[in-house]
Design a protein around this motif. Structure first.
Motif, PDB file in Angstrom:
ATOM      1  N   GLY A  85      51.821   3.149  71.702  1.00  0.00           N
ATOM      2  CA  GLY A  85      52.911   2.766  70.933  1.00  0.00           C
ATOM      3  C   GLY A  85      54.180   2.448  71.890  1.00  0.00           C
ATOM      4  O   GLY A  85      55.048   2.150  71.301  1.00  0.00           O
ATOM      5  N   LYS A  86      53.855   2.410  72.998  1.00  0.00           N
ATOM      6  CA  LYS A  86      55.081   1.999  73.762  1.00  0.00           C
ATOM      7  C   LYS A  86      54.868   0.621  74.747  1.00  0.00           C
ATOM      8  O   LYS A  86      54.181  -0.235  74.417  1.00  0.00           O
ATOM      9  N   GLY A  87      55.766   0.577  75.727  1.00  0.00           N
ATOM     10  CA  GLY A  87      55.927  -0.958  76.321  1.00  0.00           C
ATOM     11  C   GLY A  87      54.752  -0.903  77.474  1.00  0.00           C
ATOM     12  O   GLY A  87      54.087  -0.208  77.799  1.00  0.00           O
ATOM     13  N   LEU A  88      54.977  -2.030  78.198  1.00  0.00           N
ATOM     14  CA  LEU A  88      54.094  -2.228  79.200  1.00  0.00           C
ATOM     15  C   LEU A  88      54.897  -1.950  80.723  1.00  0.00           C
ATOM     16  O   LEU A  88      55.856  -2.107  80.991  1.00  0.00           O
TER      17      LEU A  88
ATOM     18  N   GLN B 166      61.398  -3.725  76.695  1.00  0.00           N
ATOM     19  CA  GLN B 166      60.701  -2.656  75.881  1.00  0.00           C
ATOM     20  C   GLN B 166      59.834  -3.324  74.644  1.00  0.00           C
ATOM     21  O   GLN B 166      59.305  -2.543  73.898  1.00  0.00           O
ATOM     22  N   GLY B 167      60.211  -4.593  74.403  1.00  0.00           N
ATOM     23  CA  GLY B 167      59.510  -5.133  73.328  1.00  0.00           C
ATOM     24  C   GLY B 167      60.482  -5.394  72.276  1.00  0.00           C
ATOM     25  O   GLY B 167      61.255  -4.438  71.610  1.00  0.00           O
TER      26      GLY B 167
ATOM     27  N   ASP C 199      51.316 -16.117  61.444  1.00  0.00           N
ATOM     28  CA  ASP C 199      50.650 -15.598  62.620  1.00  0.00           C
ATOM     29  C   ASP C 199      51.375 -15.207  63.879  1.00  0.00           C
ATOM     30  O   ASP C 199      50.734 -14.556  64.575  1.00  0.00           O
ATOM     31  N   ASP C 200      52.549 -15.503  63.609  1.00  0.00           N
ATOM     32  CA  ASP C 200      53.433 -14.807  64.597  1.00  0.00           C
ATOM     33  C   ASP C 200      53.869 -13.493  64.510  1.00  0.00           C
ATOM     34  O   ASP C 200      54.849 -12.714  65.420  1.00  0.00           O
ATOM     35  N   SER C 201      53.442 -12.557  63.517  1.00  0.00           N
ATOM     36  CA  SER C 201      53.800 -11.285  63.272  1.00  0.00           C
ATOM     37  C   SER C 201      53.131 -10.728  64.639  1.00  0.00           C
ATOM     38  O   SER C 201      51.743 -10.716  64.754  1.00  0.00           O
ATOM     39  N   ALA C 202      54.015 -10.034  65.403  1.00  0.00           N
ATOM     40  CA  ALA C 202      53.466  -9.441  66.709  1.00  0.00           C
ATOM     41  C   ALA C 202      54.638  -8.667  67.417  1.00  0.00           C
ATOM     42  O   ALA C 202      55.723  -8.792  66.766  1.00  0.00           O
ATOM     43  N   THR C 203      54.453  -8.370  68.546  1.00  0.00           N
ATOM     44  CA  THR C 203      55.572  -7.662  69.309  1.00  0.00           C
ATOM     45  C   THR C 203      55.502  -8.655  70.314  1.00  0.00           C
ATOM     46  O   THR C 203      54.748  -9.134  71.040  1.00  0.00           O
ATOM     47  N   TYR C 204      56.906  -9.022  70.831  1.00  0.00           N
ATOM     48  CA  TYR C 204      57.118  -9.910  71.951  1.00  0.00           C
ATOM     49  C   TYR C 204      57.788  -8.871  73.226  1.00  0.00           C
ATOM     50  O   TYR C 204      58.765  -8.317  72.849  1.00  0.00           O
ATOM     51  N   TYR C 205      57.235  -9.543  74.304  1.00  0.00           N
ATOM     52  CA  TYR C 205      57.936  -8.735  75.664  1.00  0.00           C
ATOM     53  C   TYR C 205      58.588  -9.973  76.492  1.00  0.00           C
ATOM     54  O   TYR C 205      57.530 -10.974  76.532  1.00  0.00           O
TER      55      TYR C 205
END
Lengths: 119, 106
Positions: A44-47, B99-100, B81-87
């Motif tokens: 559940g956390k970041g990279l 942190q996303g 399709d773009d539903s996601a977490t971005y870093y």
């Protein structure tokens, strides 16, 4: 196209050493253009980048983990490895292996290996 | 250490919307910035490197911009399709991730 696959125990006891191996296919780990890295992601956390190595033996580790991390390359098996010593519950994470070139952005990733630290 | 701060943490938008995620570095990183997309249960996927260079095979609706300490990832027309977490990730000095930002479809 490079493919990477992590392998290793999914459960490690506190204070012991976490060991993971990444097998590279679709290319040679001795390719002088590439570095081979480890990144982790707690649930559940970041990279978090852990460290990188190339086949010449040039090693770069995150300052926050440097005292506990060992990385190595086995060119005969086209593999590279991670060891993280003295683990605690906070080291529980998905561990990814990935490739990058001189610039530290990661272009190919493994699917990840979940490692849980628990007694 | 270079710290990376993303905003917002979560974003909800409709299909077709223009969406922008920002990333701020604690010190100048020139253009040494990458963006990744991570879908649940999958590894991150490289979208953008060197702040604005599109990785091969990535749809052109993804655009990166910025330099120094301020960066942005823009999706010109949001798709399901773009539903996601971005870093974001700086690689001026090794690699540090933001942190996303979780992008949800309304």
């Amino acid at each position: 196209q490079l493919q990477l696959q992590e392998s290793g125990p999914g459960l490690v006891k506190p204070s012991e050493t976490l060991s993971l191996t990444c097998t590279v296919s679709g290319g040679s780990i001795s390719n002088s253009s590439y570095y081979w890295g480890w990144i982790r992601q707690p649930p559940g956390k970041g990279l978090e980048w852990i460290g990188s190595i190339n086949h010449f033996g040039s090693i770069y580790h995150s300052p926050s983990l440097r005292s506990r991390v060992t990385t190595s390359v086995d060119t005969s098996k086209n593999q590279f490895s991670l060891k993280l010593s003295s683990v605690t519950a906070s080291d529980t994470a998905m561990y990814y292996c990935a490739s990058h070139k001189t610039s530290y952005y990661f272009d190919y990733w493994g699917q990840g290996a979940l490692v849980t630290v628990s007694s | 250490d270079i710290q990376m701060t993303q905003s917002p943490s979560t974003l909800s938008a409709s299909v077709g919307d223009r969406v922008t995620i920002t990333c701020r570095a604690s010190q100048s990183i020139s253009s040494w910035l990458a963006w990744y997309q991570q879908r649940p249960g999958k590894p991150p996927k490289l979208l953008i490197y060197k702040a604005s260079s599109l990785e091969s095979g990535v749809p052109s609706r993804f655009t990166g911009s910025g330099s120094g300490t301020e960066f942005a990832l823009t999706i010109s027309s949001l798709q399901p399709d773009d539903s996601a977490t971005y870093y974001c990730q700086q690689y001026n000095t090794y690699g540090t991730f933001g942190q996303g930002t979780k992008v949800e479809i309304k």
